[in-house]
Design an enzyme around this catalytic site. Structure first.
Site, PDB file in Angstrom:
ATOM      1  N   ASP A  13       0.811  -1.224   0.000  1.00 45.69           N
ATOM      2  CA  ASP A  13       0.000   0.000   0.000  1.00 45.69           C
ATOM      3  C   ASP A  13       0.843   1.273   0.000  1.00 45.69           C
ATOM      4  O   ASP A  13       0.451   2.284   0.590  1.00 45.69           O
ATOM      5  CB  ASP A  13      -0.956   0.031   1.219  1.00 45.69           C
ATOM      6  N   GLY A  40      -4.287  -3.945  -4.612  1.00 49.38           N
ATOM      7  CA  GLY A  40      -5.276  -2.940  -5.006  1.00 49.38           C
ATOM      8  C   GLY A  40      -4.584  -1.643  -5.333  1.00 49.38           C
ATOM      9  O   GLY A  40      -3.796  -1.139  -4.540  1.00 49.38           O
ATOM     10  N   HIS A  41      -4.802  -1.145  -6.532  1.00 46.98           N
ATOM     11  CA  HIS A  41      -4.224   0.132  -6.929  1.00 46.98           C
ATOM     12  C   HIS A  41      -5.365   1.105  -7.159  1.00 46.98           C
ATOM     13  O   HIS A  41      -6.334   0.763  -7.833  1.00 46.98           O
ATOM     14  CB  HIS A  41      -3.522   0.012  -8.280  1.00 46.98           C
ATOM     15  N   GLN A 226       2.045  -5.602  -3.461  1.00 52.08           N
ATOM     16  CA  GLN A 226       2.415  -5.716  -2.040  1.00 52.08           C
ATOM     17  C   GLN A 226       3.774  -5.022  -1.813  1.00 52.08           C
ATOM     18  O   GLN A 226       4.139  -4.151  -2.594  1.00 52.08           O
ATOM     19  CB  GLN A 226       2.450  -7.184  -1.577  1.00 52.08           C
TER      20      GLN A 226
HETATM   21  P1  IMP Z   1      -2.671 -12.676   1.311  1.00 54.70           P
HETATM   22  O1  IMP Z   1      -1.769 -12.031   0.310  1.00 54.70           O
HETATM   23  O2  IMP Z   1      -4.118 -12.452   1.017  1.00 54.70           O
HETATM   24  O3  IMP Z   1      -2.325 -14.105   1.538  1.00 54.70           O
HETATM   25  O4  IMP Z   1      -2.433 -11.942   2.720  1.00 54.70           O
HETATM   26  C1  IMP Z   1      -1.208 -12.102   3.453  1.00 54.70           C
HETATM   27  C2  IMP Z   1      -0.811 -10.793   4.127  1.00 54.70           C
HETATM   28  O5  IMP Z   1      -0.439  -9.857   3.117  1.00 54.70           O
HETATM   29  C3  IMP Z   1      -1.911 -10.130   4.929  1.00 54.70           C
HETATM   30  O6  IMP Z   1      -1.338  -9.457   6.023  1.00 54.70           O
HETATM   31  C4  IMP Z   1      -2.501  -9.104   3.950  1.00 54.70           C
HETATM   32  O7  IMP Z   1      -3.115  -8.038   4.618  1.00 54.70           O
HETATM   33  C5  IMP Z   1      -1.216  -8.669   3.248  1.00 54.70           C
HETATM   34  N1  IMP Z   1      -1.466  -8.148   1.910  1.00 54.70           N
HETATM   35  C6  IMP Z   1      -1.777  -8.840   0.796  1.00 54.70           C
HETATM   36  N2  IMP Z   1      -1.918  -8.028  -0.252  1.00 54.70           N
HETATM   37  C7  IMP Z   1      -1.678  -6.793   0.197  1.00 54.70           C
HETATM   38  C8  IMP Z   1      -1.640  -5.507  -0.432  1.00 54.70           C
HETATM   39  O8  IMP Z   1      -1.829  -5.342  -1.636  1.00 54.70           O
HETATM   40  N3  IMP Z   1      -1.355  -4.470   0.394  1.00 54.70           N
HETATM   41  C9  IMP Z   1      -1.086  -4.613   1.713  1.00 54.70           C
HETATM   42  N4  IMP Z   1      -1.096  -5.786   2.330  1.00 54.70           N
HETATM   43  C10 IMP Z   1      -1.391  -6.858   1.578  1.00 54.70           C
END
Ligand code: IMP
Length: 426
Positions: A13, A40-41, A226
């Site tokens: 983010d 998410g962008h 991420q």
């Molecule tokens: P997952 O990617 O859904 O397996 O989530 C694993 C961890 O990564 C969690 O703490 C999510 O909140 C975090 N996470 C996954 N995608 C994002 C992102 O795009 N931005 C921030 N955190 C993310």
């Protein structure tokens, strides 16, 4: 060498979408290479706000080719939903969107497994986005239950694979959670055969395509999803995502060797945020944290969850930069700090009475890390209209200088608002 990469250096983010959007007109191809619709962008383009999850930011410009490369995990329903949304707003998507036949596909059982595994961890849940990302990557590594985009292109193969996987997964899912809804073989098969036909025109061997593009001197832009501290190998494991979300993932996720990249841009927020579980040494659980959340509108683009907020962490972010091989920094959301009397930057951790600037490899150590802070004066002034570095208040410049010295990297760009114009090139 004509490739650029945009990599988040924190826990995601970092507003990478704005930087990718700013750079697209200097590139011919934008490549997503890891993650899925957990990302998410938010991009403001032509006066419209777009929320993109799987589609690379380049899709907003038809002259650019957008590539979803091999390392991505694809939920076809989510991807087609995004495509439909853009088409409804007259953003054309044709042969400017390419999807790797080697990318892996997310199925309904991935969400069901994730819900069961997360529930089983109780208070220690990873706090995932529940998009089936980790369970799809788990199947990819395990191989026996994986289905790739290329498999979607062979209807008979797809039918038998879906039936086989559901037969083997159902008893496991039932054991984990007896209330798991039945996985309907006929319905899932019909849905995925339908998705396959709609995706077919976009599906190719993107690795071969990217190598040809490089040979033709096309300029590639790699869009990280991420952040580096969520990297499955190098991040704050197990509170990470399941892909290589630092710069390390570019080569494996796209098939393009890193030596093709001439500029690795590290994107950081002027503070730190985190969604989901896991230690966060500089977290602010007080009114200042709430202030940052309110002013920065720190709520997840994908899940809407409030983000945890804290001071800039030079130890964690510096580590993120080193593992990603960063050349310069983009400091985002600096305007959010405008009203604070004073600001803190974490320069080291104290763990069991010992001072360190290394990011701990074990979560137990990270959980014990007490931040050592340098305190700087705030600037108490709206800076969102400033367009030149020299016009920023001296306190703001001192803050940026401190970040830059701590990270041992030059600041290349500063963002002081969501619009393209609210950008200072240093
Ligand atoms: P997952 O990617 O859904 O397996 O989530 C694993 C961890 O990564 C969690 O703490 C999510 O909140 C975090 N996470 C996954 N995608 C994002 C992102 O795009 N931005 C921030 N955190 C993310």
């Amino acid at each position: 060498m004509s490739a650029t990469a945009v990599i988040g250096l924190q826990w995601g983010d970092e507003a990478k979408g704005k930087i990718v959007d700013l750079l697209t007109d200097q590139h011919d191809v934008v490549v997503r290479y890891q993650g899925g619709n957990n990302a998410g962008h938010t991009v403001v383009f032509g006066g419209n706000t777009y929320k993109l999850s799987l589609l690379p930011v380049g899709v907003l410009r038809p002259e650019i080719t957008s590539v979803i490369a091999t390392g991505v995990v694809i939920n076809p329903a989510a991807l087609l939903g995004e495509i439909d949304q853009l088409r409804a707003r007259n953003v054309p998507l044709g042969d400017n969107l390419l999807i790797s036949d080697r990318a892996h596909v997310i199925f309904p059982w991935h969400m069901a497994e994730e819900a069961a595994f997360e529930a089983a961890r109780g208070g220690n849940a990873i706090g995932t986005t529940m998009r089936g990302i980790g369970t799809c990557y788990r199947d990819k590594a395990g191989r026996t239950h994986a289905i790739r985009v290329g498999d979607l292109m062979y209807p008979d193969l797809l039918r038998s694979r879906i039936a086989e996987v559901i037969e083997q997964k159902t008893p496991v899912l039932r054991a984990l959670n007896p209330a798991t809804p039945t996985l309907d073989v006929a319905k899932i098969t019909e849905d995925y055969l339908g998705y396959a036909e709609r995706l077919r025109p976009h599906v190719i061997d993107t690795t071969a395509w990217l190598h040809k593009a490089l040979a033709q001197n096309k300029r590639l832009l790699f869009e990280g999803a991420q952040g580096s501290l969520l990297d499955v190998d190098h991040g704050s494991y197990p509170f990470v995502t399941s892909s290589s979300s630092s710069g390390c993932g570019i080569h494996s996720g796209s098939g393009v060797p890193e030596r093709q990249i001439s500029k690795m841009i590290g994107v950081v927020k002027a503070y730190t945020t985190r969604v989901g579980g896991g230690p966060f040494p500089t977290e602010l659980l007080d009114a200042t944290g709430q202030h940052i959340r309110d002013v920065g509108r720190e709520y997840g683009t994908v899940t809407g969850r409030p983000r945890r907020c804290g001071w800039f962490d030079g130890v964690a972010t510096g580590y993120g930069a080193r593992i990603s091989g960063i050349d310069c920094l983009s400091v985002m959301l600096l305007d959010v700090l405008a009203q604070l009397d004073e600001l803190k930057i974490c320069t080291a951790y104290e763990i069991d009475g010992e001072r360190t600037t290394d990011f701990p490899s074990h979560i137990q150590q990270l959980a014990k890390a007490k931040p050592v802070y340098q305190t700087l004066p705030g600037w108490k002034r709206d800076i969102s209209g400033v367009r030149r570095l020299a016009d920023l208040p001296k306190e703001t410049r001192a803050y940026l200088d401190t970040l830059s010295e701590l990270m041992q990297l030059p600041v290349w760009l500063v963002s002081i608002g969501p619009d393209r114009e609210q950008t200072i090139l240093c």
